[in-house]
Design a protein around this motif. Structure first.
Motif, PDB file in Angstrom:
ATOM      1  N   VAL A 110       0.865  -1.175   0.000  1.00 30.83           N
ATOM      2  CA  VAL A 110       0.000   0.000   0.000  1.00 30.83           C
ATOM      3  C   VAL A 110       0.901   1.225   0.000  1.00 30.83           C
ATOM      4  CG1 VAL A 110      -1.765   1.252   1.299  1.00 30.83           C
ATOM      5  CG2 VAL A 110      -1.715  -1.237   1.366  1.00 30.83           C
ATOM      6  N   SER A 111       0.499   2.243  -0.726  1.00 29.39           N
ATOM      7  CA  SER A 111       1.261   3.481  -0.779  1.00 29.39           C
ATOM      8  C   SER A 111       1.199   4.222   0.550  1.00 29.39           C
ATOM      9  CB  SER A 111       0.711   4.381  -1.892  1.00 29.39           C
ATOM     10  OG  SER A 111       1.393   5.610  -1.899  1.00 29.39           O
ATOM     11  N   THR A 112       2.310   4.823   0.937  1.00 29.91           N
ATOM     12  CA  THR A 112       2.340   5.659   2.138  1.00 29.91           C
ATOM     13  C   THR A 112       2.404   7.139   1.768  1.00 29.91           C
ATOM     14  OG1 THR A 112       4.752   5.484   2.266  1.00 29.91           O
ATOM     15  CG2 THR A 112       3.466   3.885   3.540  1.00 29.91           C
ATOM     16  N   THR A 113       2.310   7.424   0.480  1.00 35.83           N
ATOM     17  CA  THR A 113       2.340   8.806   0.011  1.00 35.83           C
ATOM     18  C   THR A 113       0.926   9.243  -0.345  1.00 35.83           C
ATOM     19  OG1 THR A 113       2.646   8.244  -2.319  1.00 35.83           O
ATOM     20  CG2 THR A 113       4.636   8.392  -0.972  1.00 35.83           C
ATOM     21  N   SER A 114       0.784  10.458  -0.805  1.00 34.32           N
ATOM     22  CA  SER A 114      -0.537  10.955  -1.204  1.00 34.32           C
ATOM     23  C   SER A 114      -0.984  10.364  -2.539  1.00 34.32           C
ATOM     24  CB  SER A 114      -0.510  12.480  -1.298  1.00 34.32           C
ATOM     25  OG  SER A 114       0.433  12.885  -2.271  1.00 34.32           O
ATOM     26  N   ARG A 115      -0.088   9.713  -3.237  1.00 34.31           N
ATOM     27  CA  ARG A 115      -0.421   9.112  -4.525  1.00 34.31           C
ATOM     28  C   ARG A 115      -0.736   7.631  -4.358  1.00 34.31           C
ATOM     29  NH1 ARG A 115       3.070   9.411 -10.137  1.00 34.31           N
ATOM     30  NH2 ARG A 115       1.389   8.649 -11.443  1.00 34.31           N
ATOM     31  N   ASN A 116      -1.865   7.197  -4.886  1.00 32.72           N
ATOM     32  CA  ASN A 116      -2.303   5.810  -4.811  1.00 32.72           C
ATOM     33  C   ASN A 116      -1.562   4.980  -5.858  1.00 32.72           C
ATOM     34  OD1 ASN A 116      -3.875   3.418  -4.956  1.00 32.72           O
ATOM     35  ND2 ASN A 116      -5.657   4.540  -4.222  1.00 32.72           N
ATOM     36  N   LEU A 117      -1.273   3.711  -5.559  1.00 32.50           N
ATOM     37  CA  LEU A 117      -0.599   2.847  -6.532  1.00 32.50           C
ATOM     38  C   LEU A 117      -1.444   2.657  -7.792  1.00 32.50           C
ATOM     39  CD1 LEU A 117       0.956   0.105  -4.219  1.00 32.50           C
ATOM     40  CD2 LEU A 117       2.150   1.917  -5.432  1.00 32.50           C
ATOM     41  N   TYR A 118      -2.783   2.737  -7.657  1.00 33.35           N
ATOM     42  CA  TYR A 118      -3.654   2.597  -8.818  1.00 33.35           C
ATOM     43  C   TYR A 118      -3.565   3.790  -9.766  1.00 33.35           C
ATOM     44  CZ  TYR A 118      -5.682  -1.474  -6.629  1.00 33.35           C
ATOM     45  OH  TYR A 118      -5.849  -2.709  -6.073  1.00 33.35           O
ATOM     46  N   ASP A 119      -2.983   4.894  -9.309  1.00 32.66           N
ATOM     47  CA  ASP A 119      -2.820   6.076 -10.160  1.00 32.66           C
ATOM     48  C   ASP A 119      -1.575   6.002 -11.033  1.00 32.66           C
ATOM     49  OD1 ASP A 119      -5.104   7.124  -9.017  1.00 32.66           O
ATOM     50  OD2 ASP A 119      -3.988   8.290  -7.503  1.00 32.66           O
ATOM     51  N   LEU A 120      -0.731   5.002 -10.801  1.00 31.76           N
ATOM     52  CA  LEU A 120       0.497   4.866 -11.599  1.00 31.76           C
ATOM     53  C   LEU A 120       0.173   4.472 -13.028  1.00 31.76           C
ATOM     54  CD1 LEU A 120       2.708   2.843  -9.091  1.00 31.76           C
ATOM     55  CD2 LEU A 120       3.023   5.214  -9.759  1.00 31.76           C
ATOM     56  N   PRO A 121       1.045   4.800 -13.968  1.00 33.44           N
ATOM     57  CA  PRO A 121       0.853   4.324 -15.341  1.00 33.44           C
ATOM     58  C   PRO A 121       0.865   2.797 -15.362  1.00 33.44           C
ATOM     59  CG  PRO A 121       2.710   5.869 -15.209  1.00 33.44           C
ATOM     60  CD  PRO A 121       2.257   5.587 -13.815  1.00 33.44           C
ATOM     61  N   ILE A 122       0.155   2.211 -16.335  1.00 34.97           N
ATOM     62  CA  ILE A 122       0.075   0.754 -16.391  1.00 34.97           C
ATOM     63  C   ILE A 122       0.649   0.228 -17.690  1.00 34.97           C
ATOM     64  CG2 ILE A 122      -1.948   0.622 -14.902  1.00 34.97           C
ATOM     65  CD1 ILE A 122      -3.602   0.040 -17.457  1.00 34.97           C
ATOM     66  N   THR A 123       1.076  -1.025 -17.653  1.00 34.68           N
ATOM     67  CA  THR A 123       1.460  -1.805 -18.824  1.00 34.68           C
ATOM     68  C   THR A 123       0.612  -3.058 -18.789  1.00 34.68           C
ATOM     69  OG1 THR A 123       3.739  -0.986 -18.794  1.00 34.68           O
ATOM     70  CG2 THR A 123       3.326  -3.053 -19.979  1.00 34.68           C
ATOM     71  N   VAL A 124      -0.124  -3.324 -19.864  1.00 30.00           N
ATOM     72  CA  VAL A 124      -0.976  -4.507 -19.928  1.00 30.00           C
ATOM     73  C   VAL A 124      -0.180  -5.662 -20.521  1.00 30.00           C
ATOM     74  CG1 VAL A 124      -3.124  -5.486 -20.844  1.00 30.00           C
ATOM     75  CG2 VAL A 124      -3.018  -3.062 -20.224  1.00 30.00           C
ATOM     76  N   GLU A 125      -0.159  -6.778 -19.806  1.00 28.80           N
ATOM     77  CA  GLU A 125       0.501  -7.990 -20.291  1.00 28.80           C
ATOM     78  C   GLU A 125      -0.482  -9.132 -20.237  1.00 28.80           C
ATOM     79  OE1 GLU A 125       4.095  -8.959 -18.304  1.00 28.80           O
ATOM     80  OE2 GLU A 125       5.106  -7.131 -18.940  1.00 28.80           O
ATOM     81  N   GLY A 126      -0.383 -10.023 -21.155  1.00 33.15           N
ATOM     82  CA  GLY A 126      -1.322 -11.105 -21.056  1.00 33.15           C
ATOM     83  C   GLY A 126      -1.237 -12.084 -22.121  1.00 33.15           C
TER      84      GLY A 126
END
Length: 70
Positions: free
Chosen positions: A54-70
């Protein structure tokens, strides 16, 4: 080291992270790194399905850019 990108499945489930100075790591590797104190800006939490970070900063991990792999 910091997490700068989330790696997700086609269904948008987090399967890993991109970490500065390390490259690609899995979710489990990220938890182990956070436990050792190697990752900044995150902490380890316990959930019904096991440990996760879990993030301890004001920025959520879900707000990070994503790379889709699959």
């Amino acid at each position: 080291m910091r997490i700068y990108r989330r790696i997700v499945s086609p269904k948008r489930h987090t399967i890993g992270y991109m970490v500065s100075g390390q490259g690609r790591v899995t979710r489990n590797q990220a938890v182990k790194m956070a436990n050792k104190g190697d990752l900044t800006g995150v902490r380890v939490a316990n959930g019904a399905d096991g440990k996760y970070i879990v993030s301890t900063t004001s920025r959520n991990l879900y707000d990070l850019p994503i790379t889709v792999e699959g």
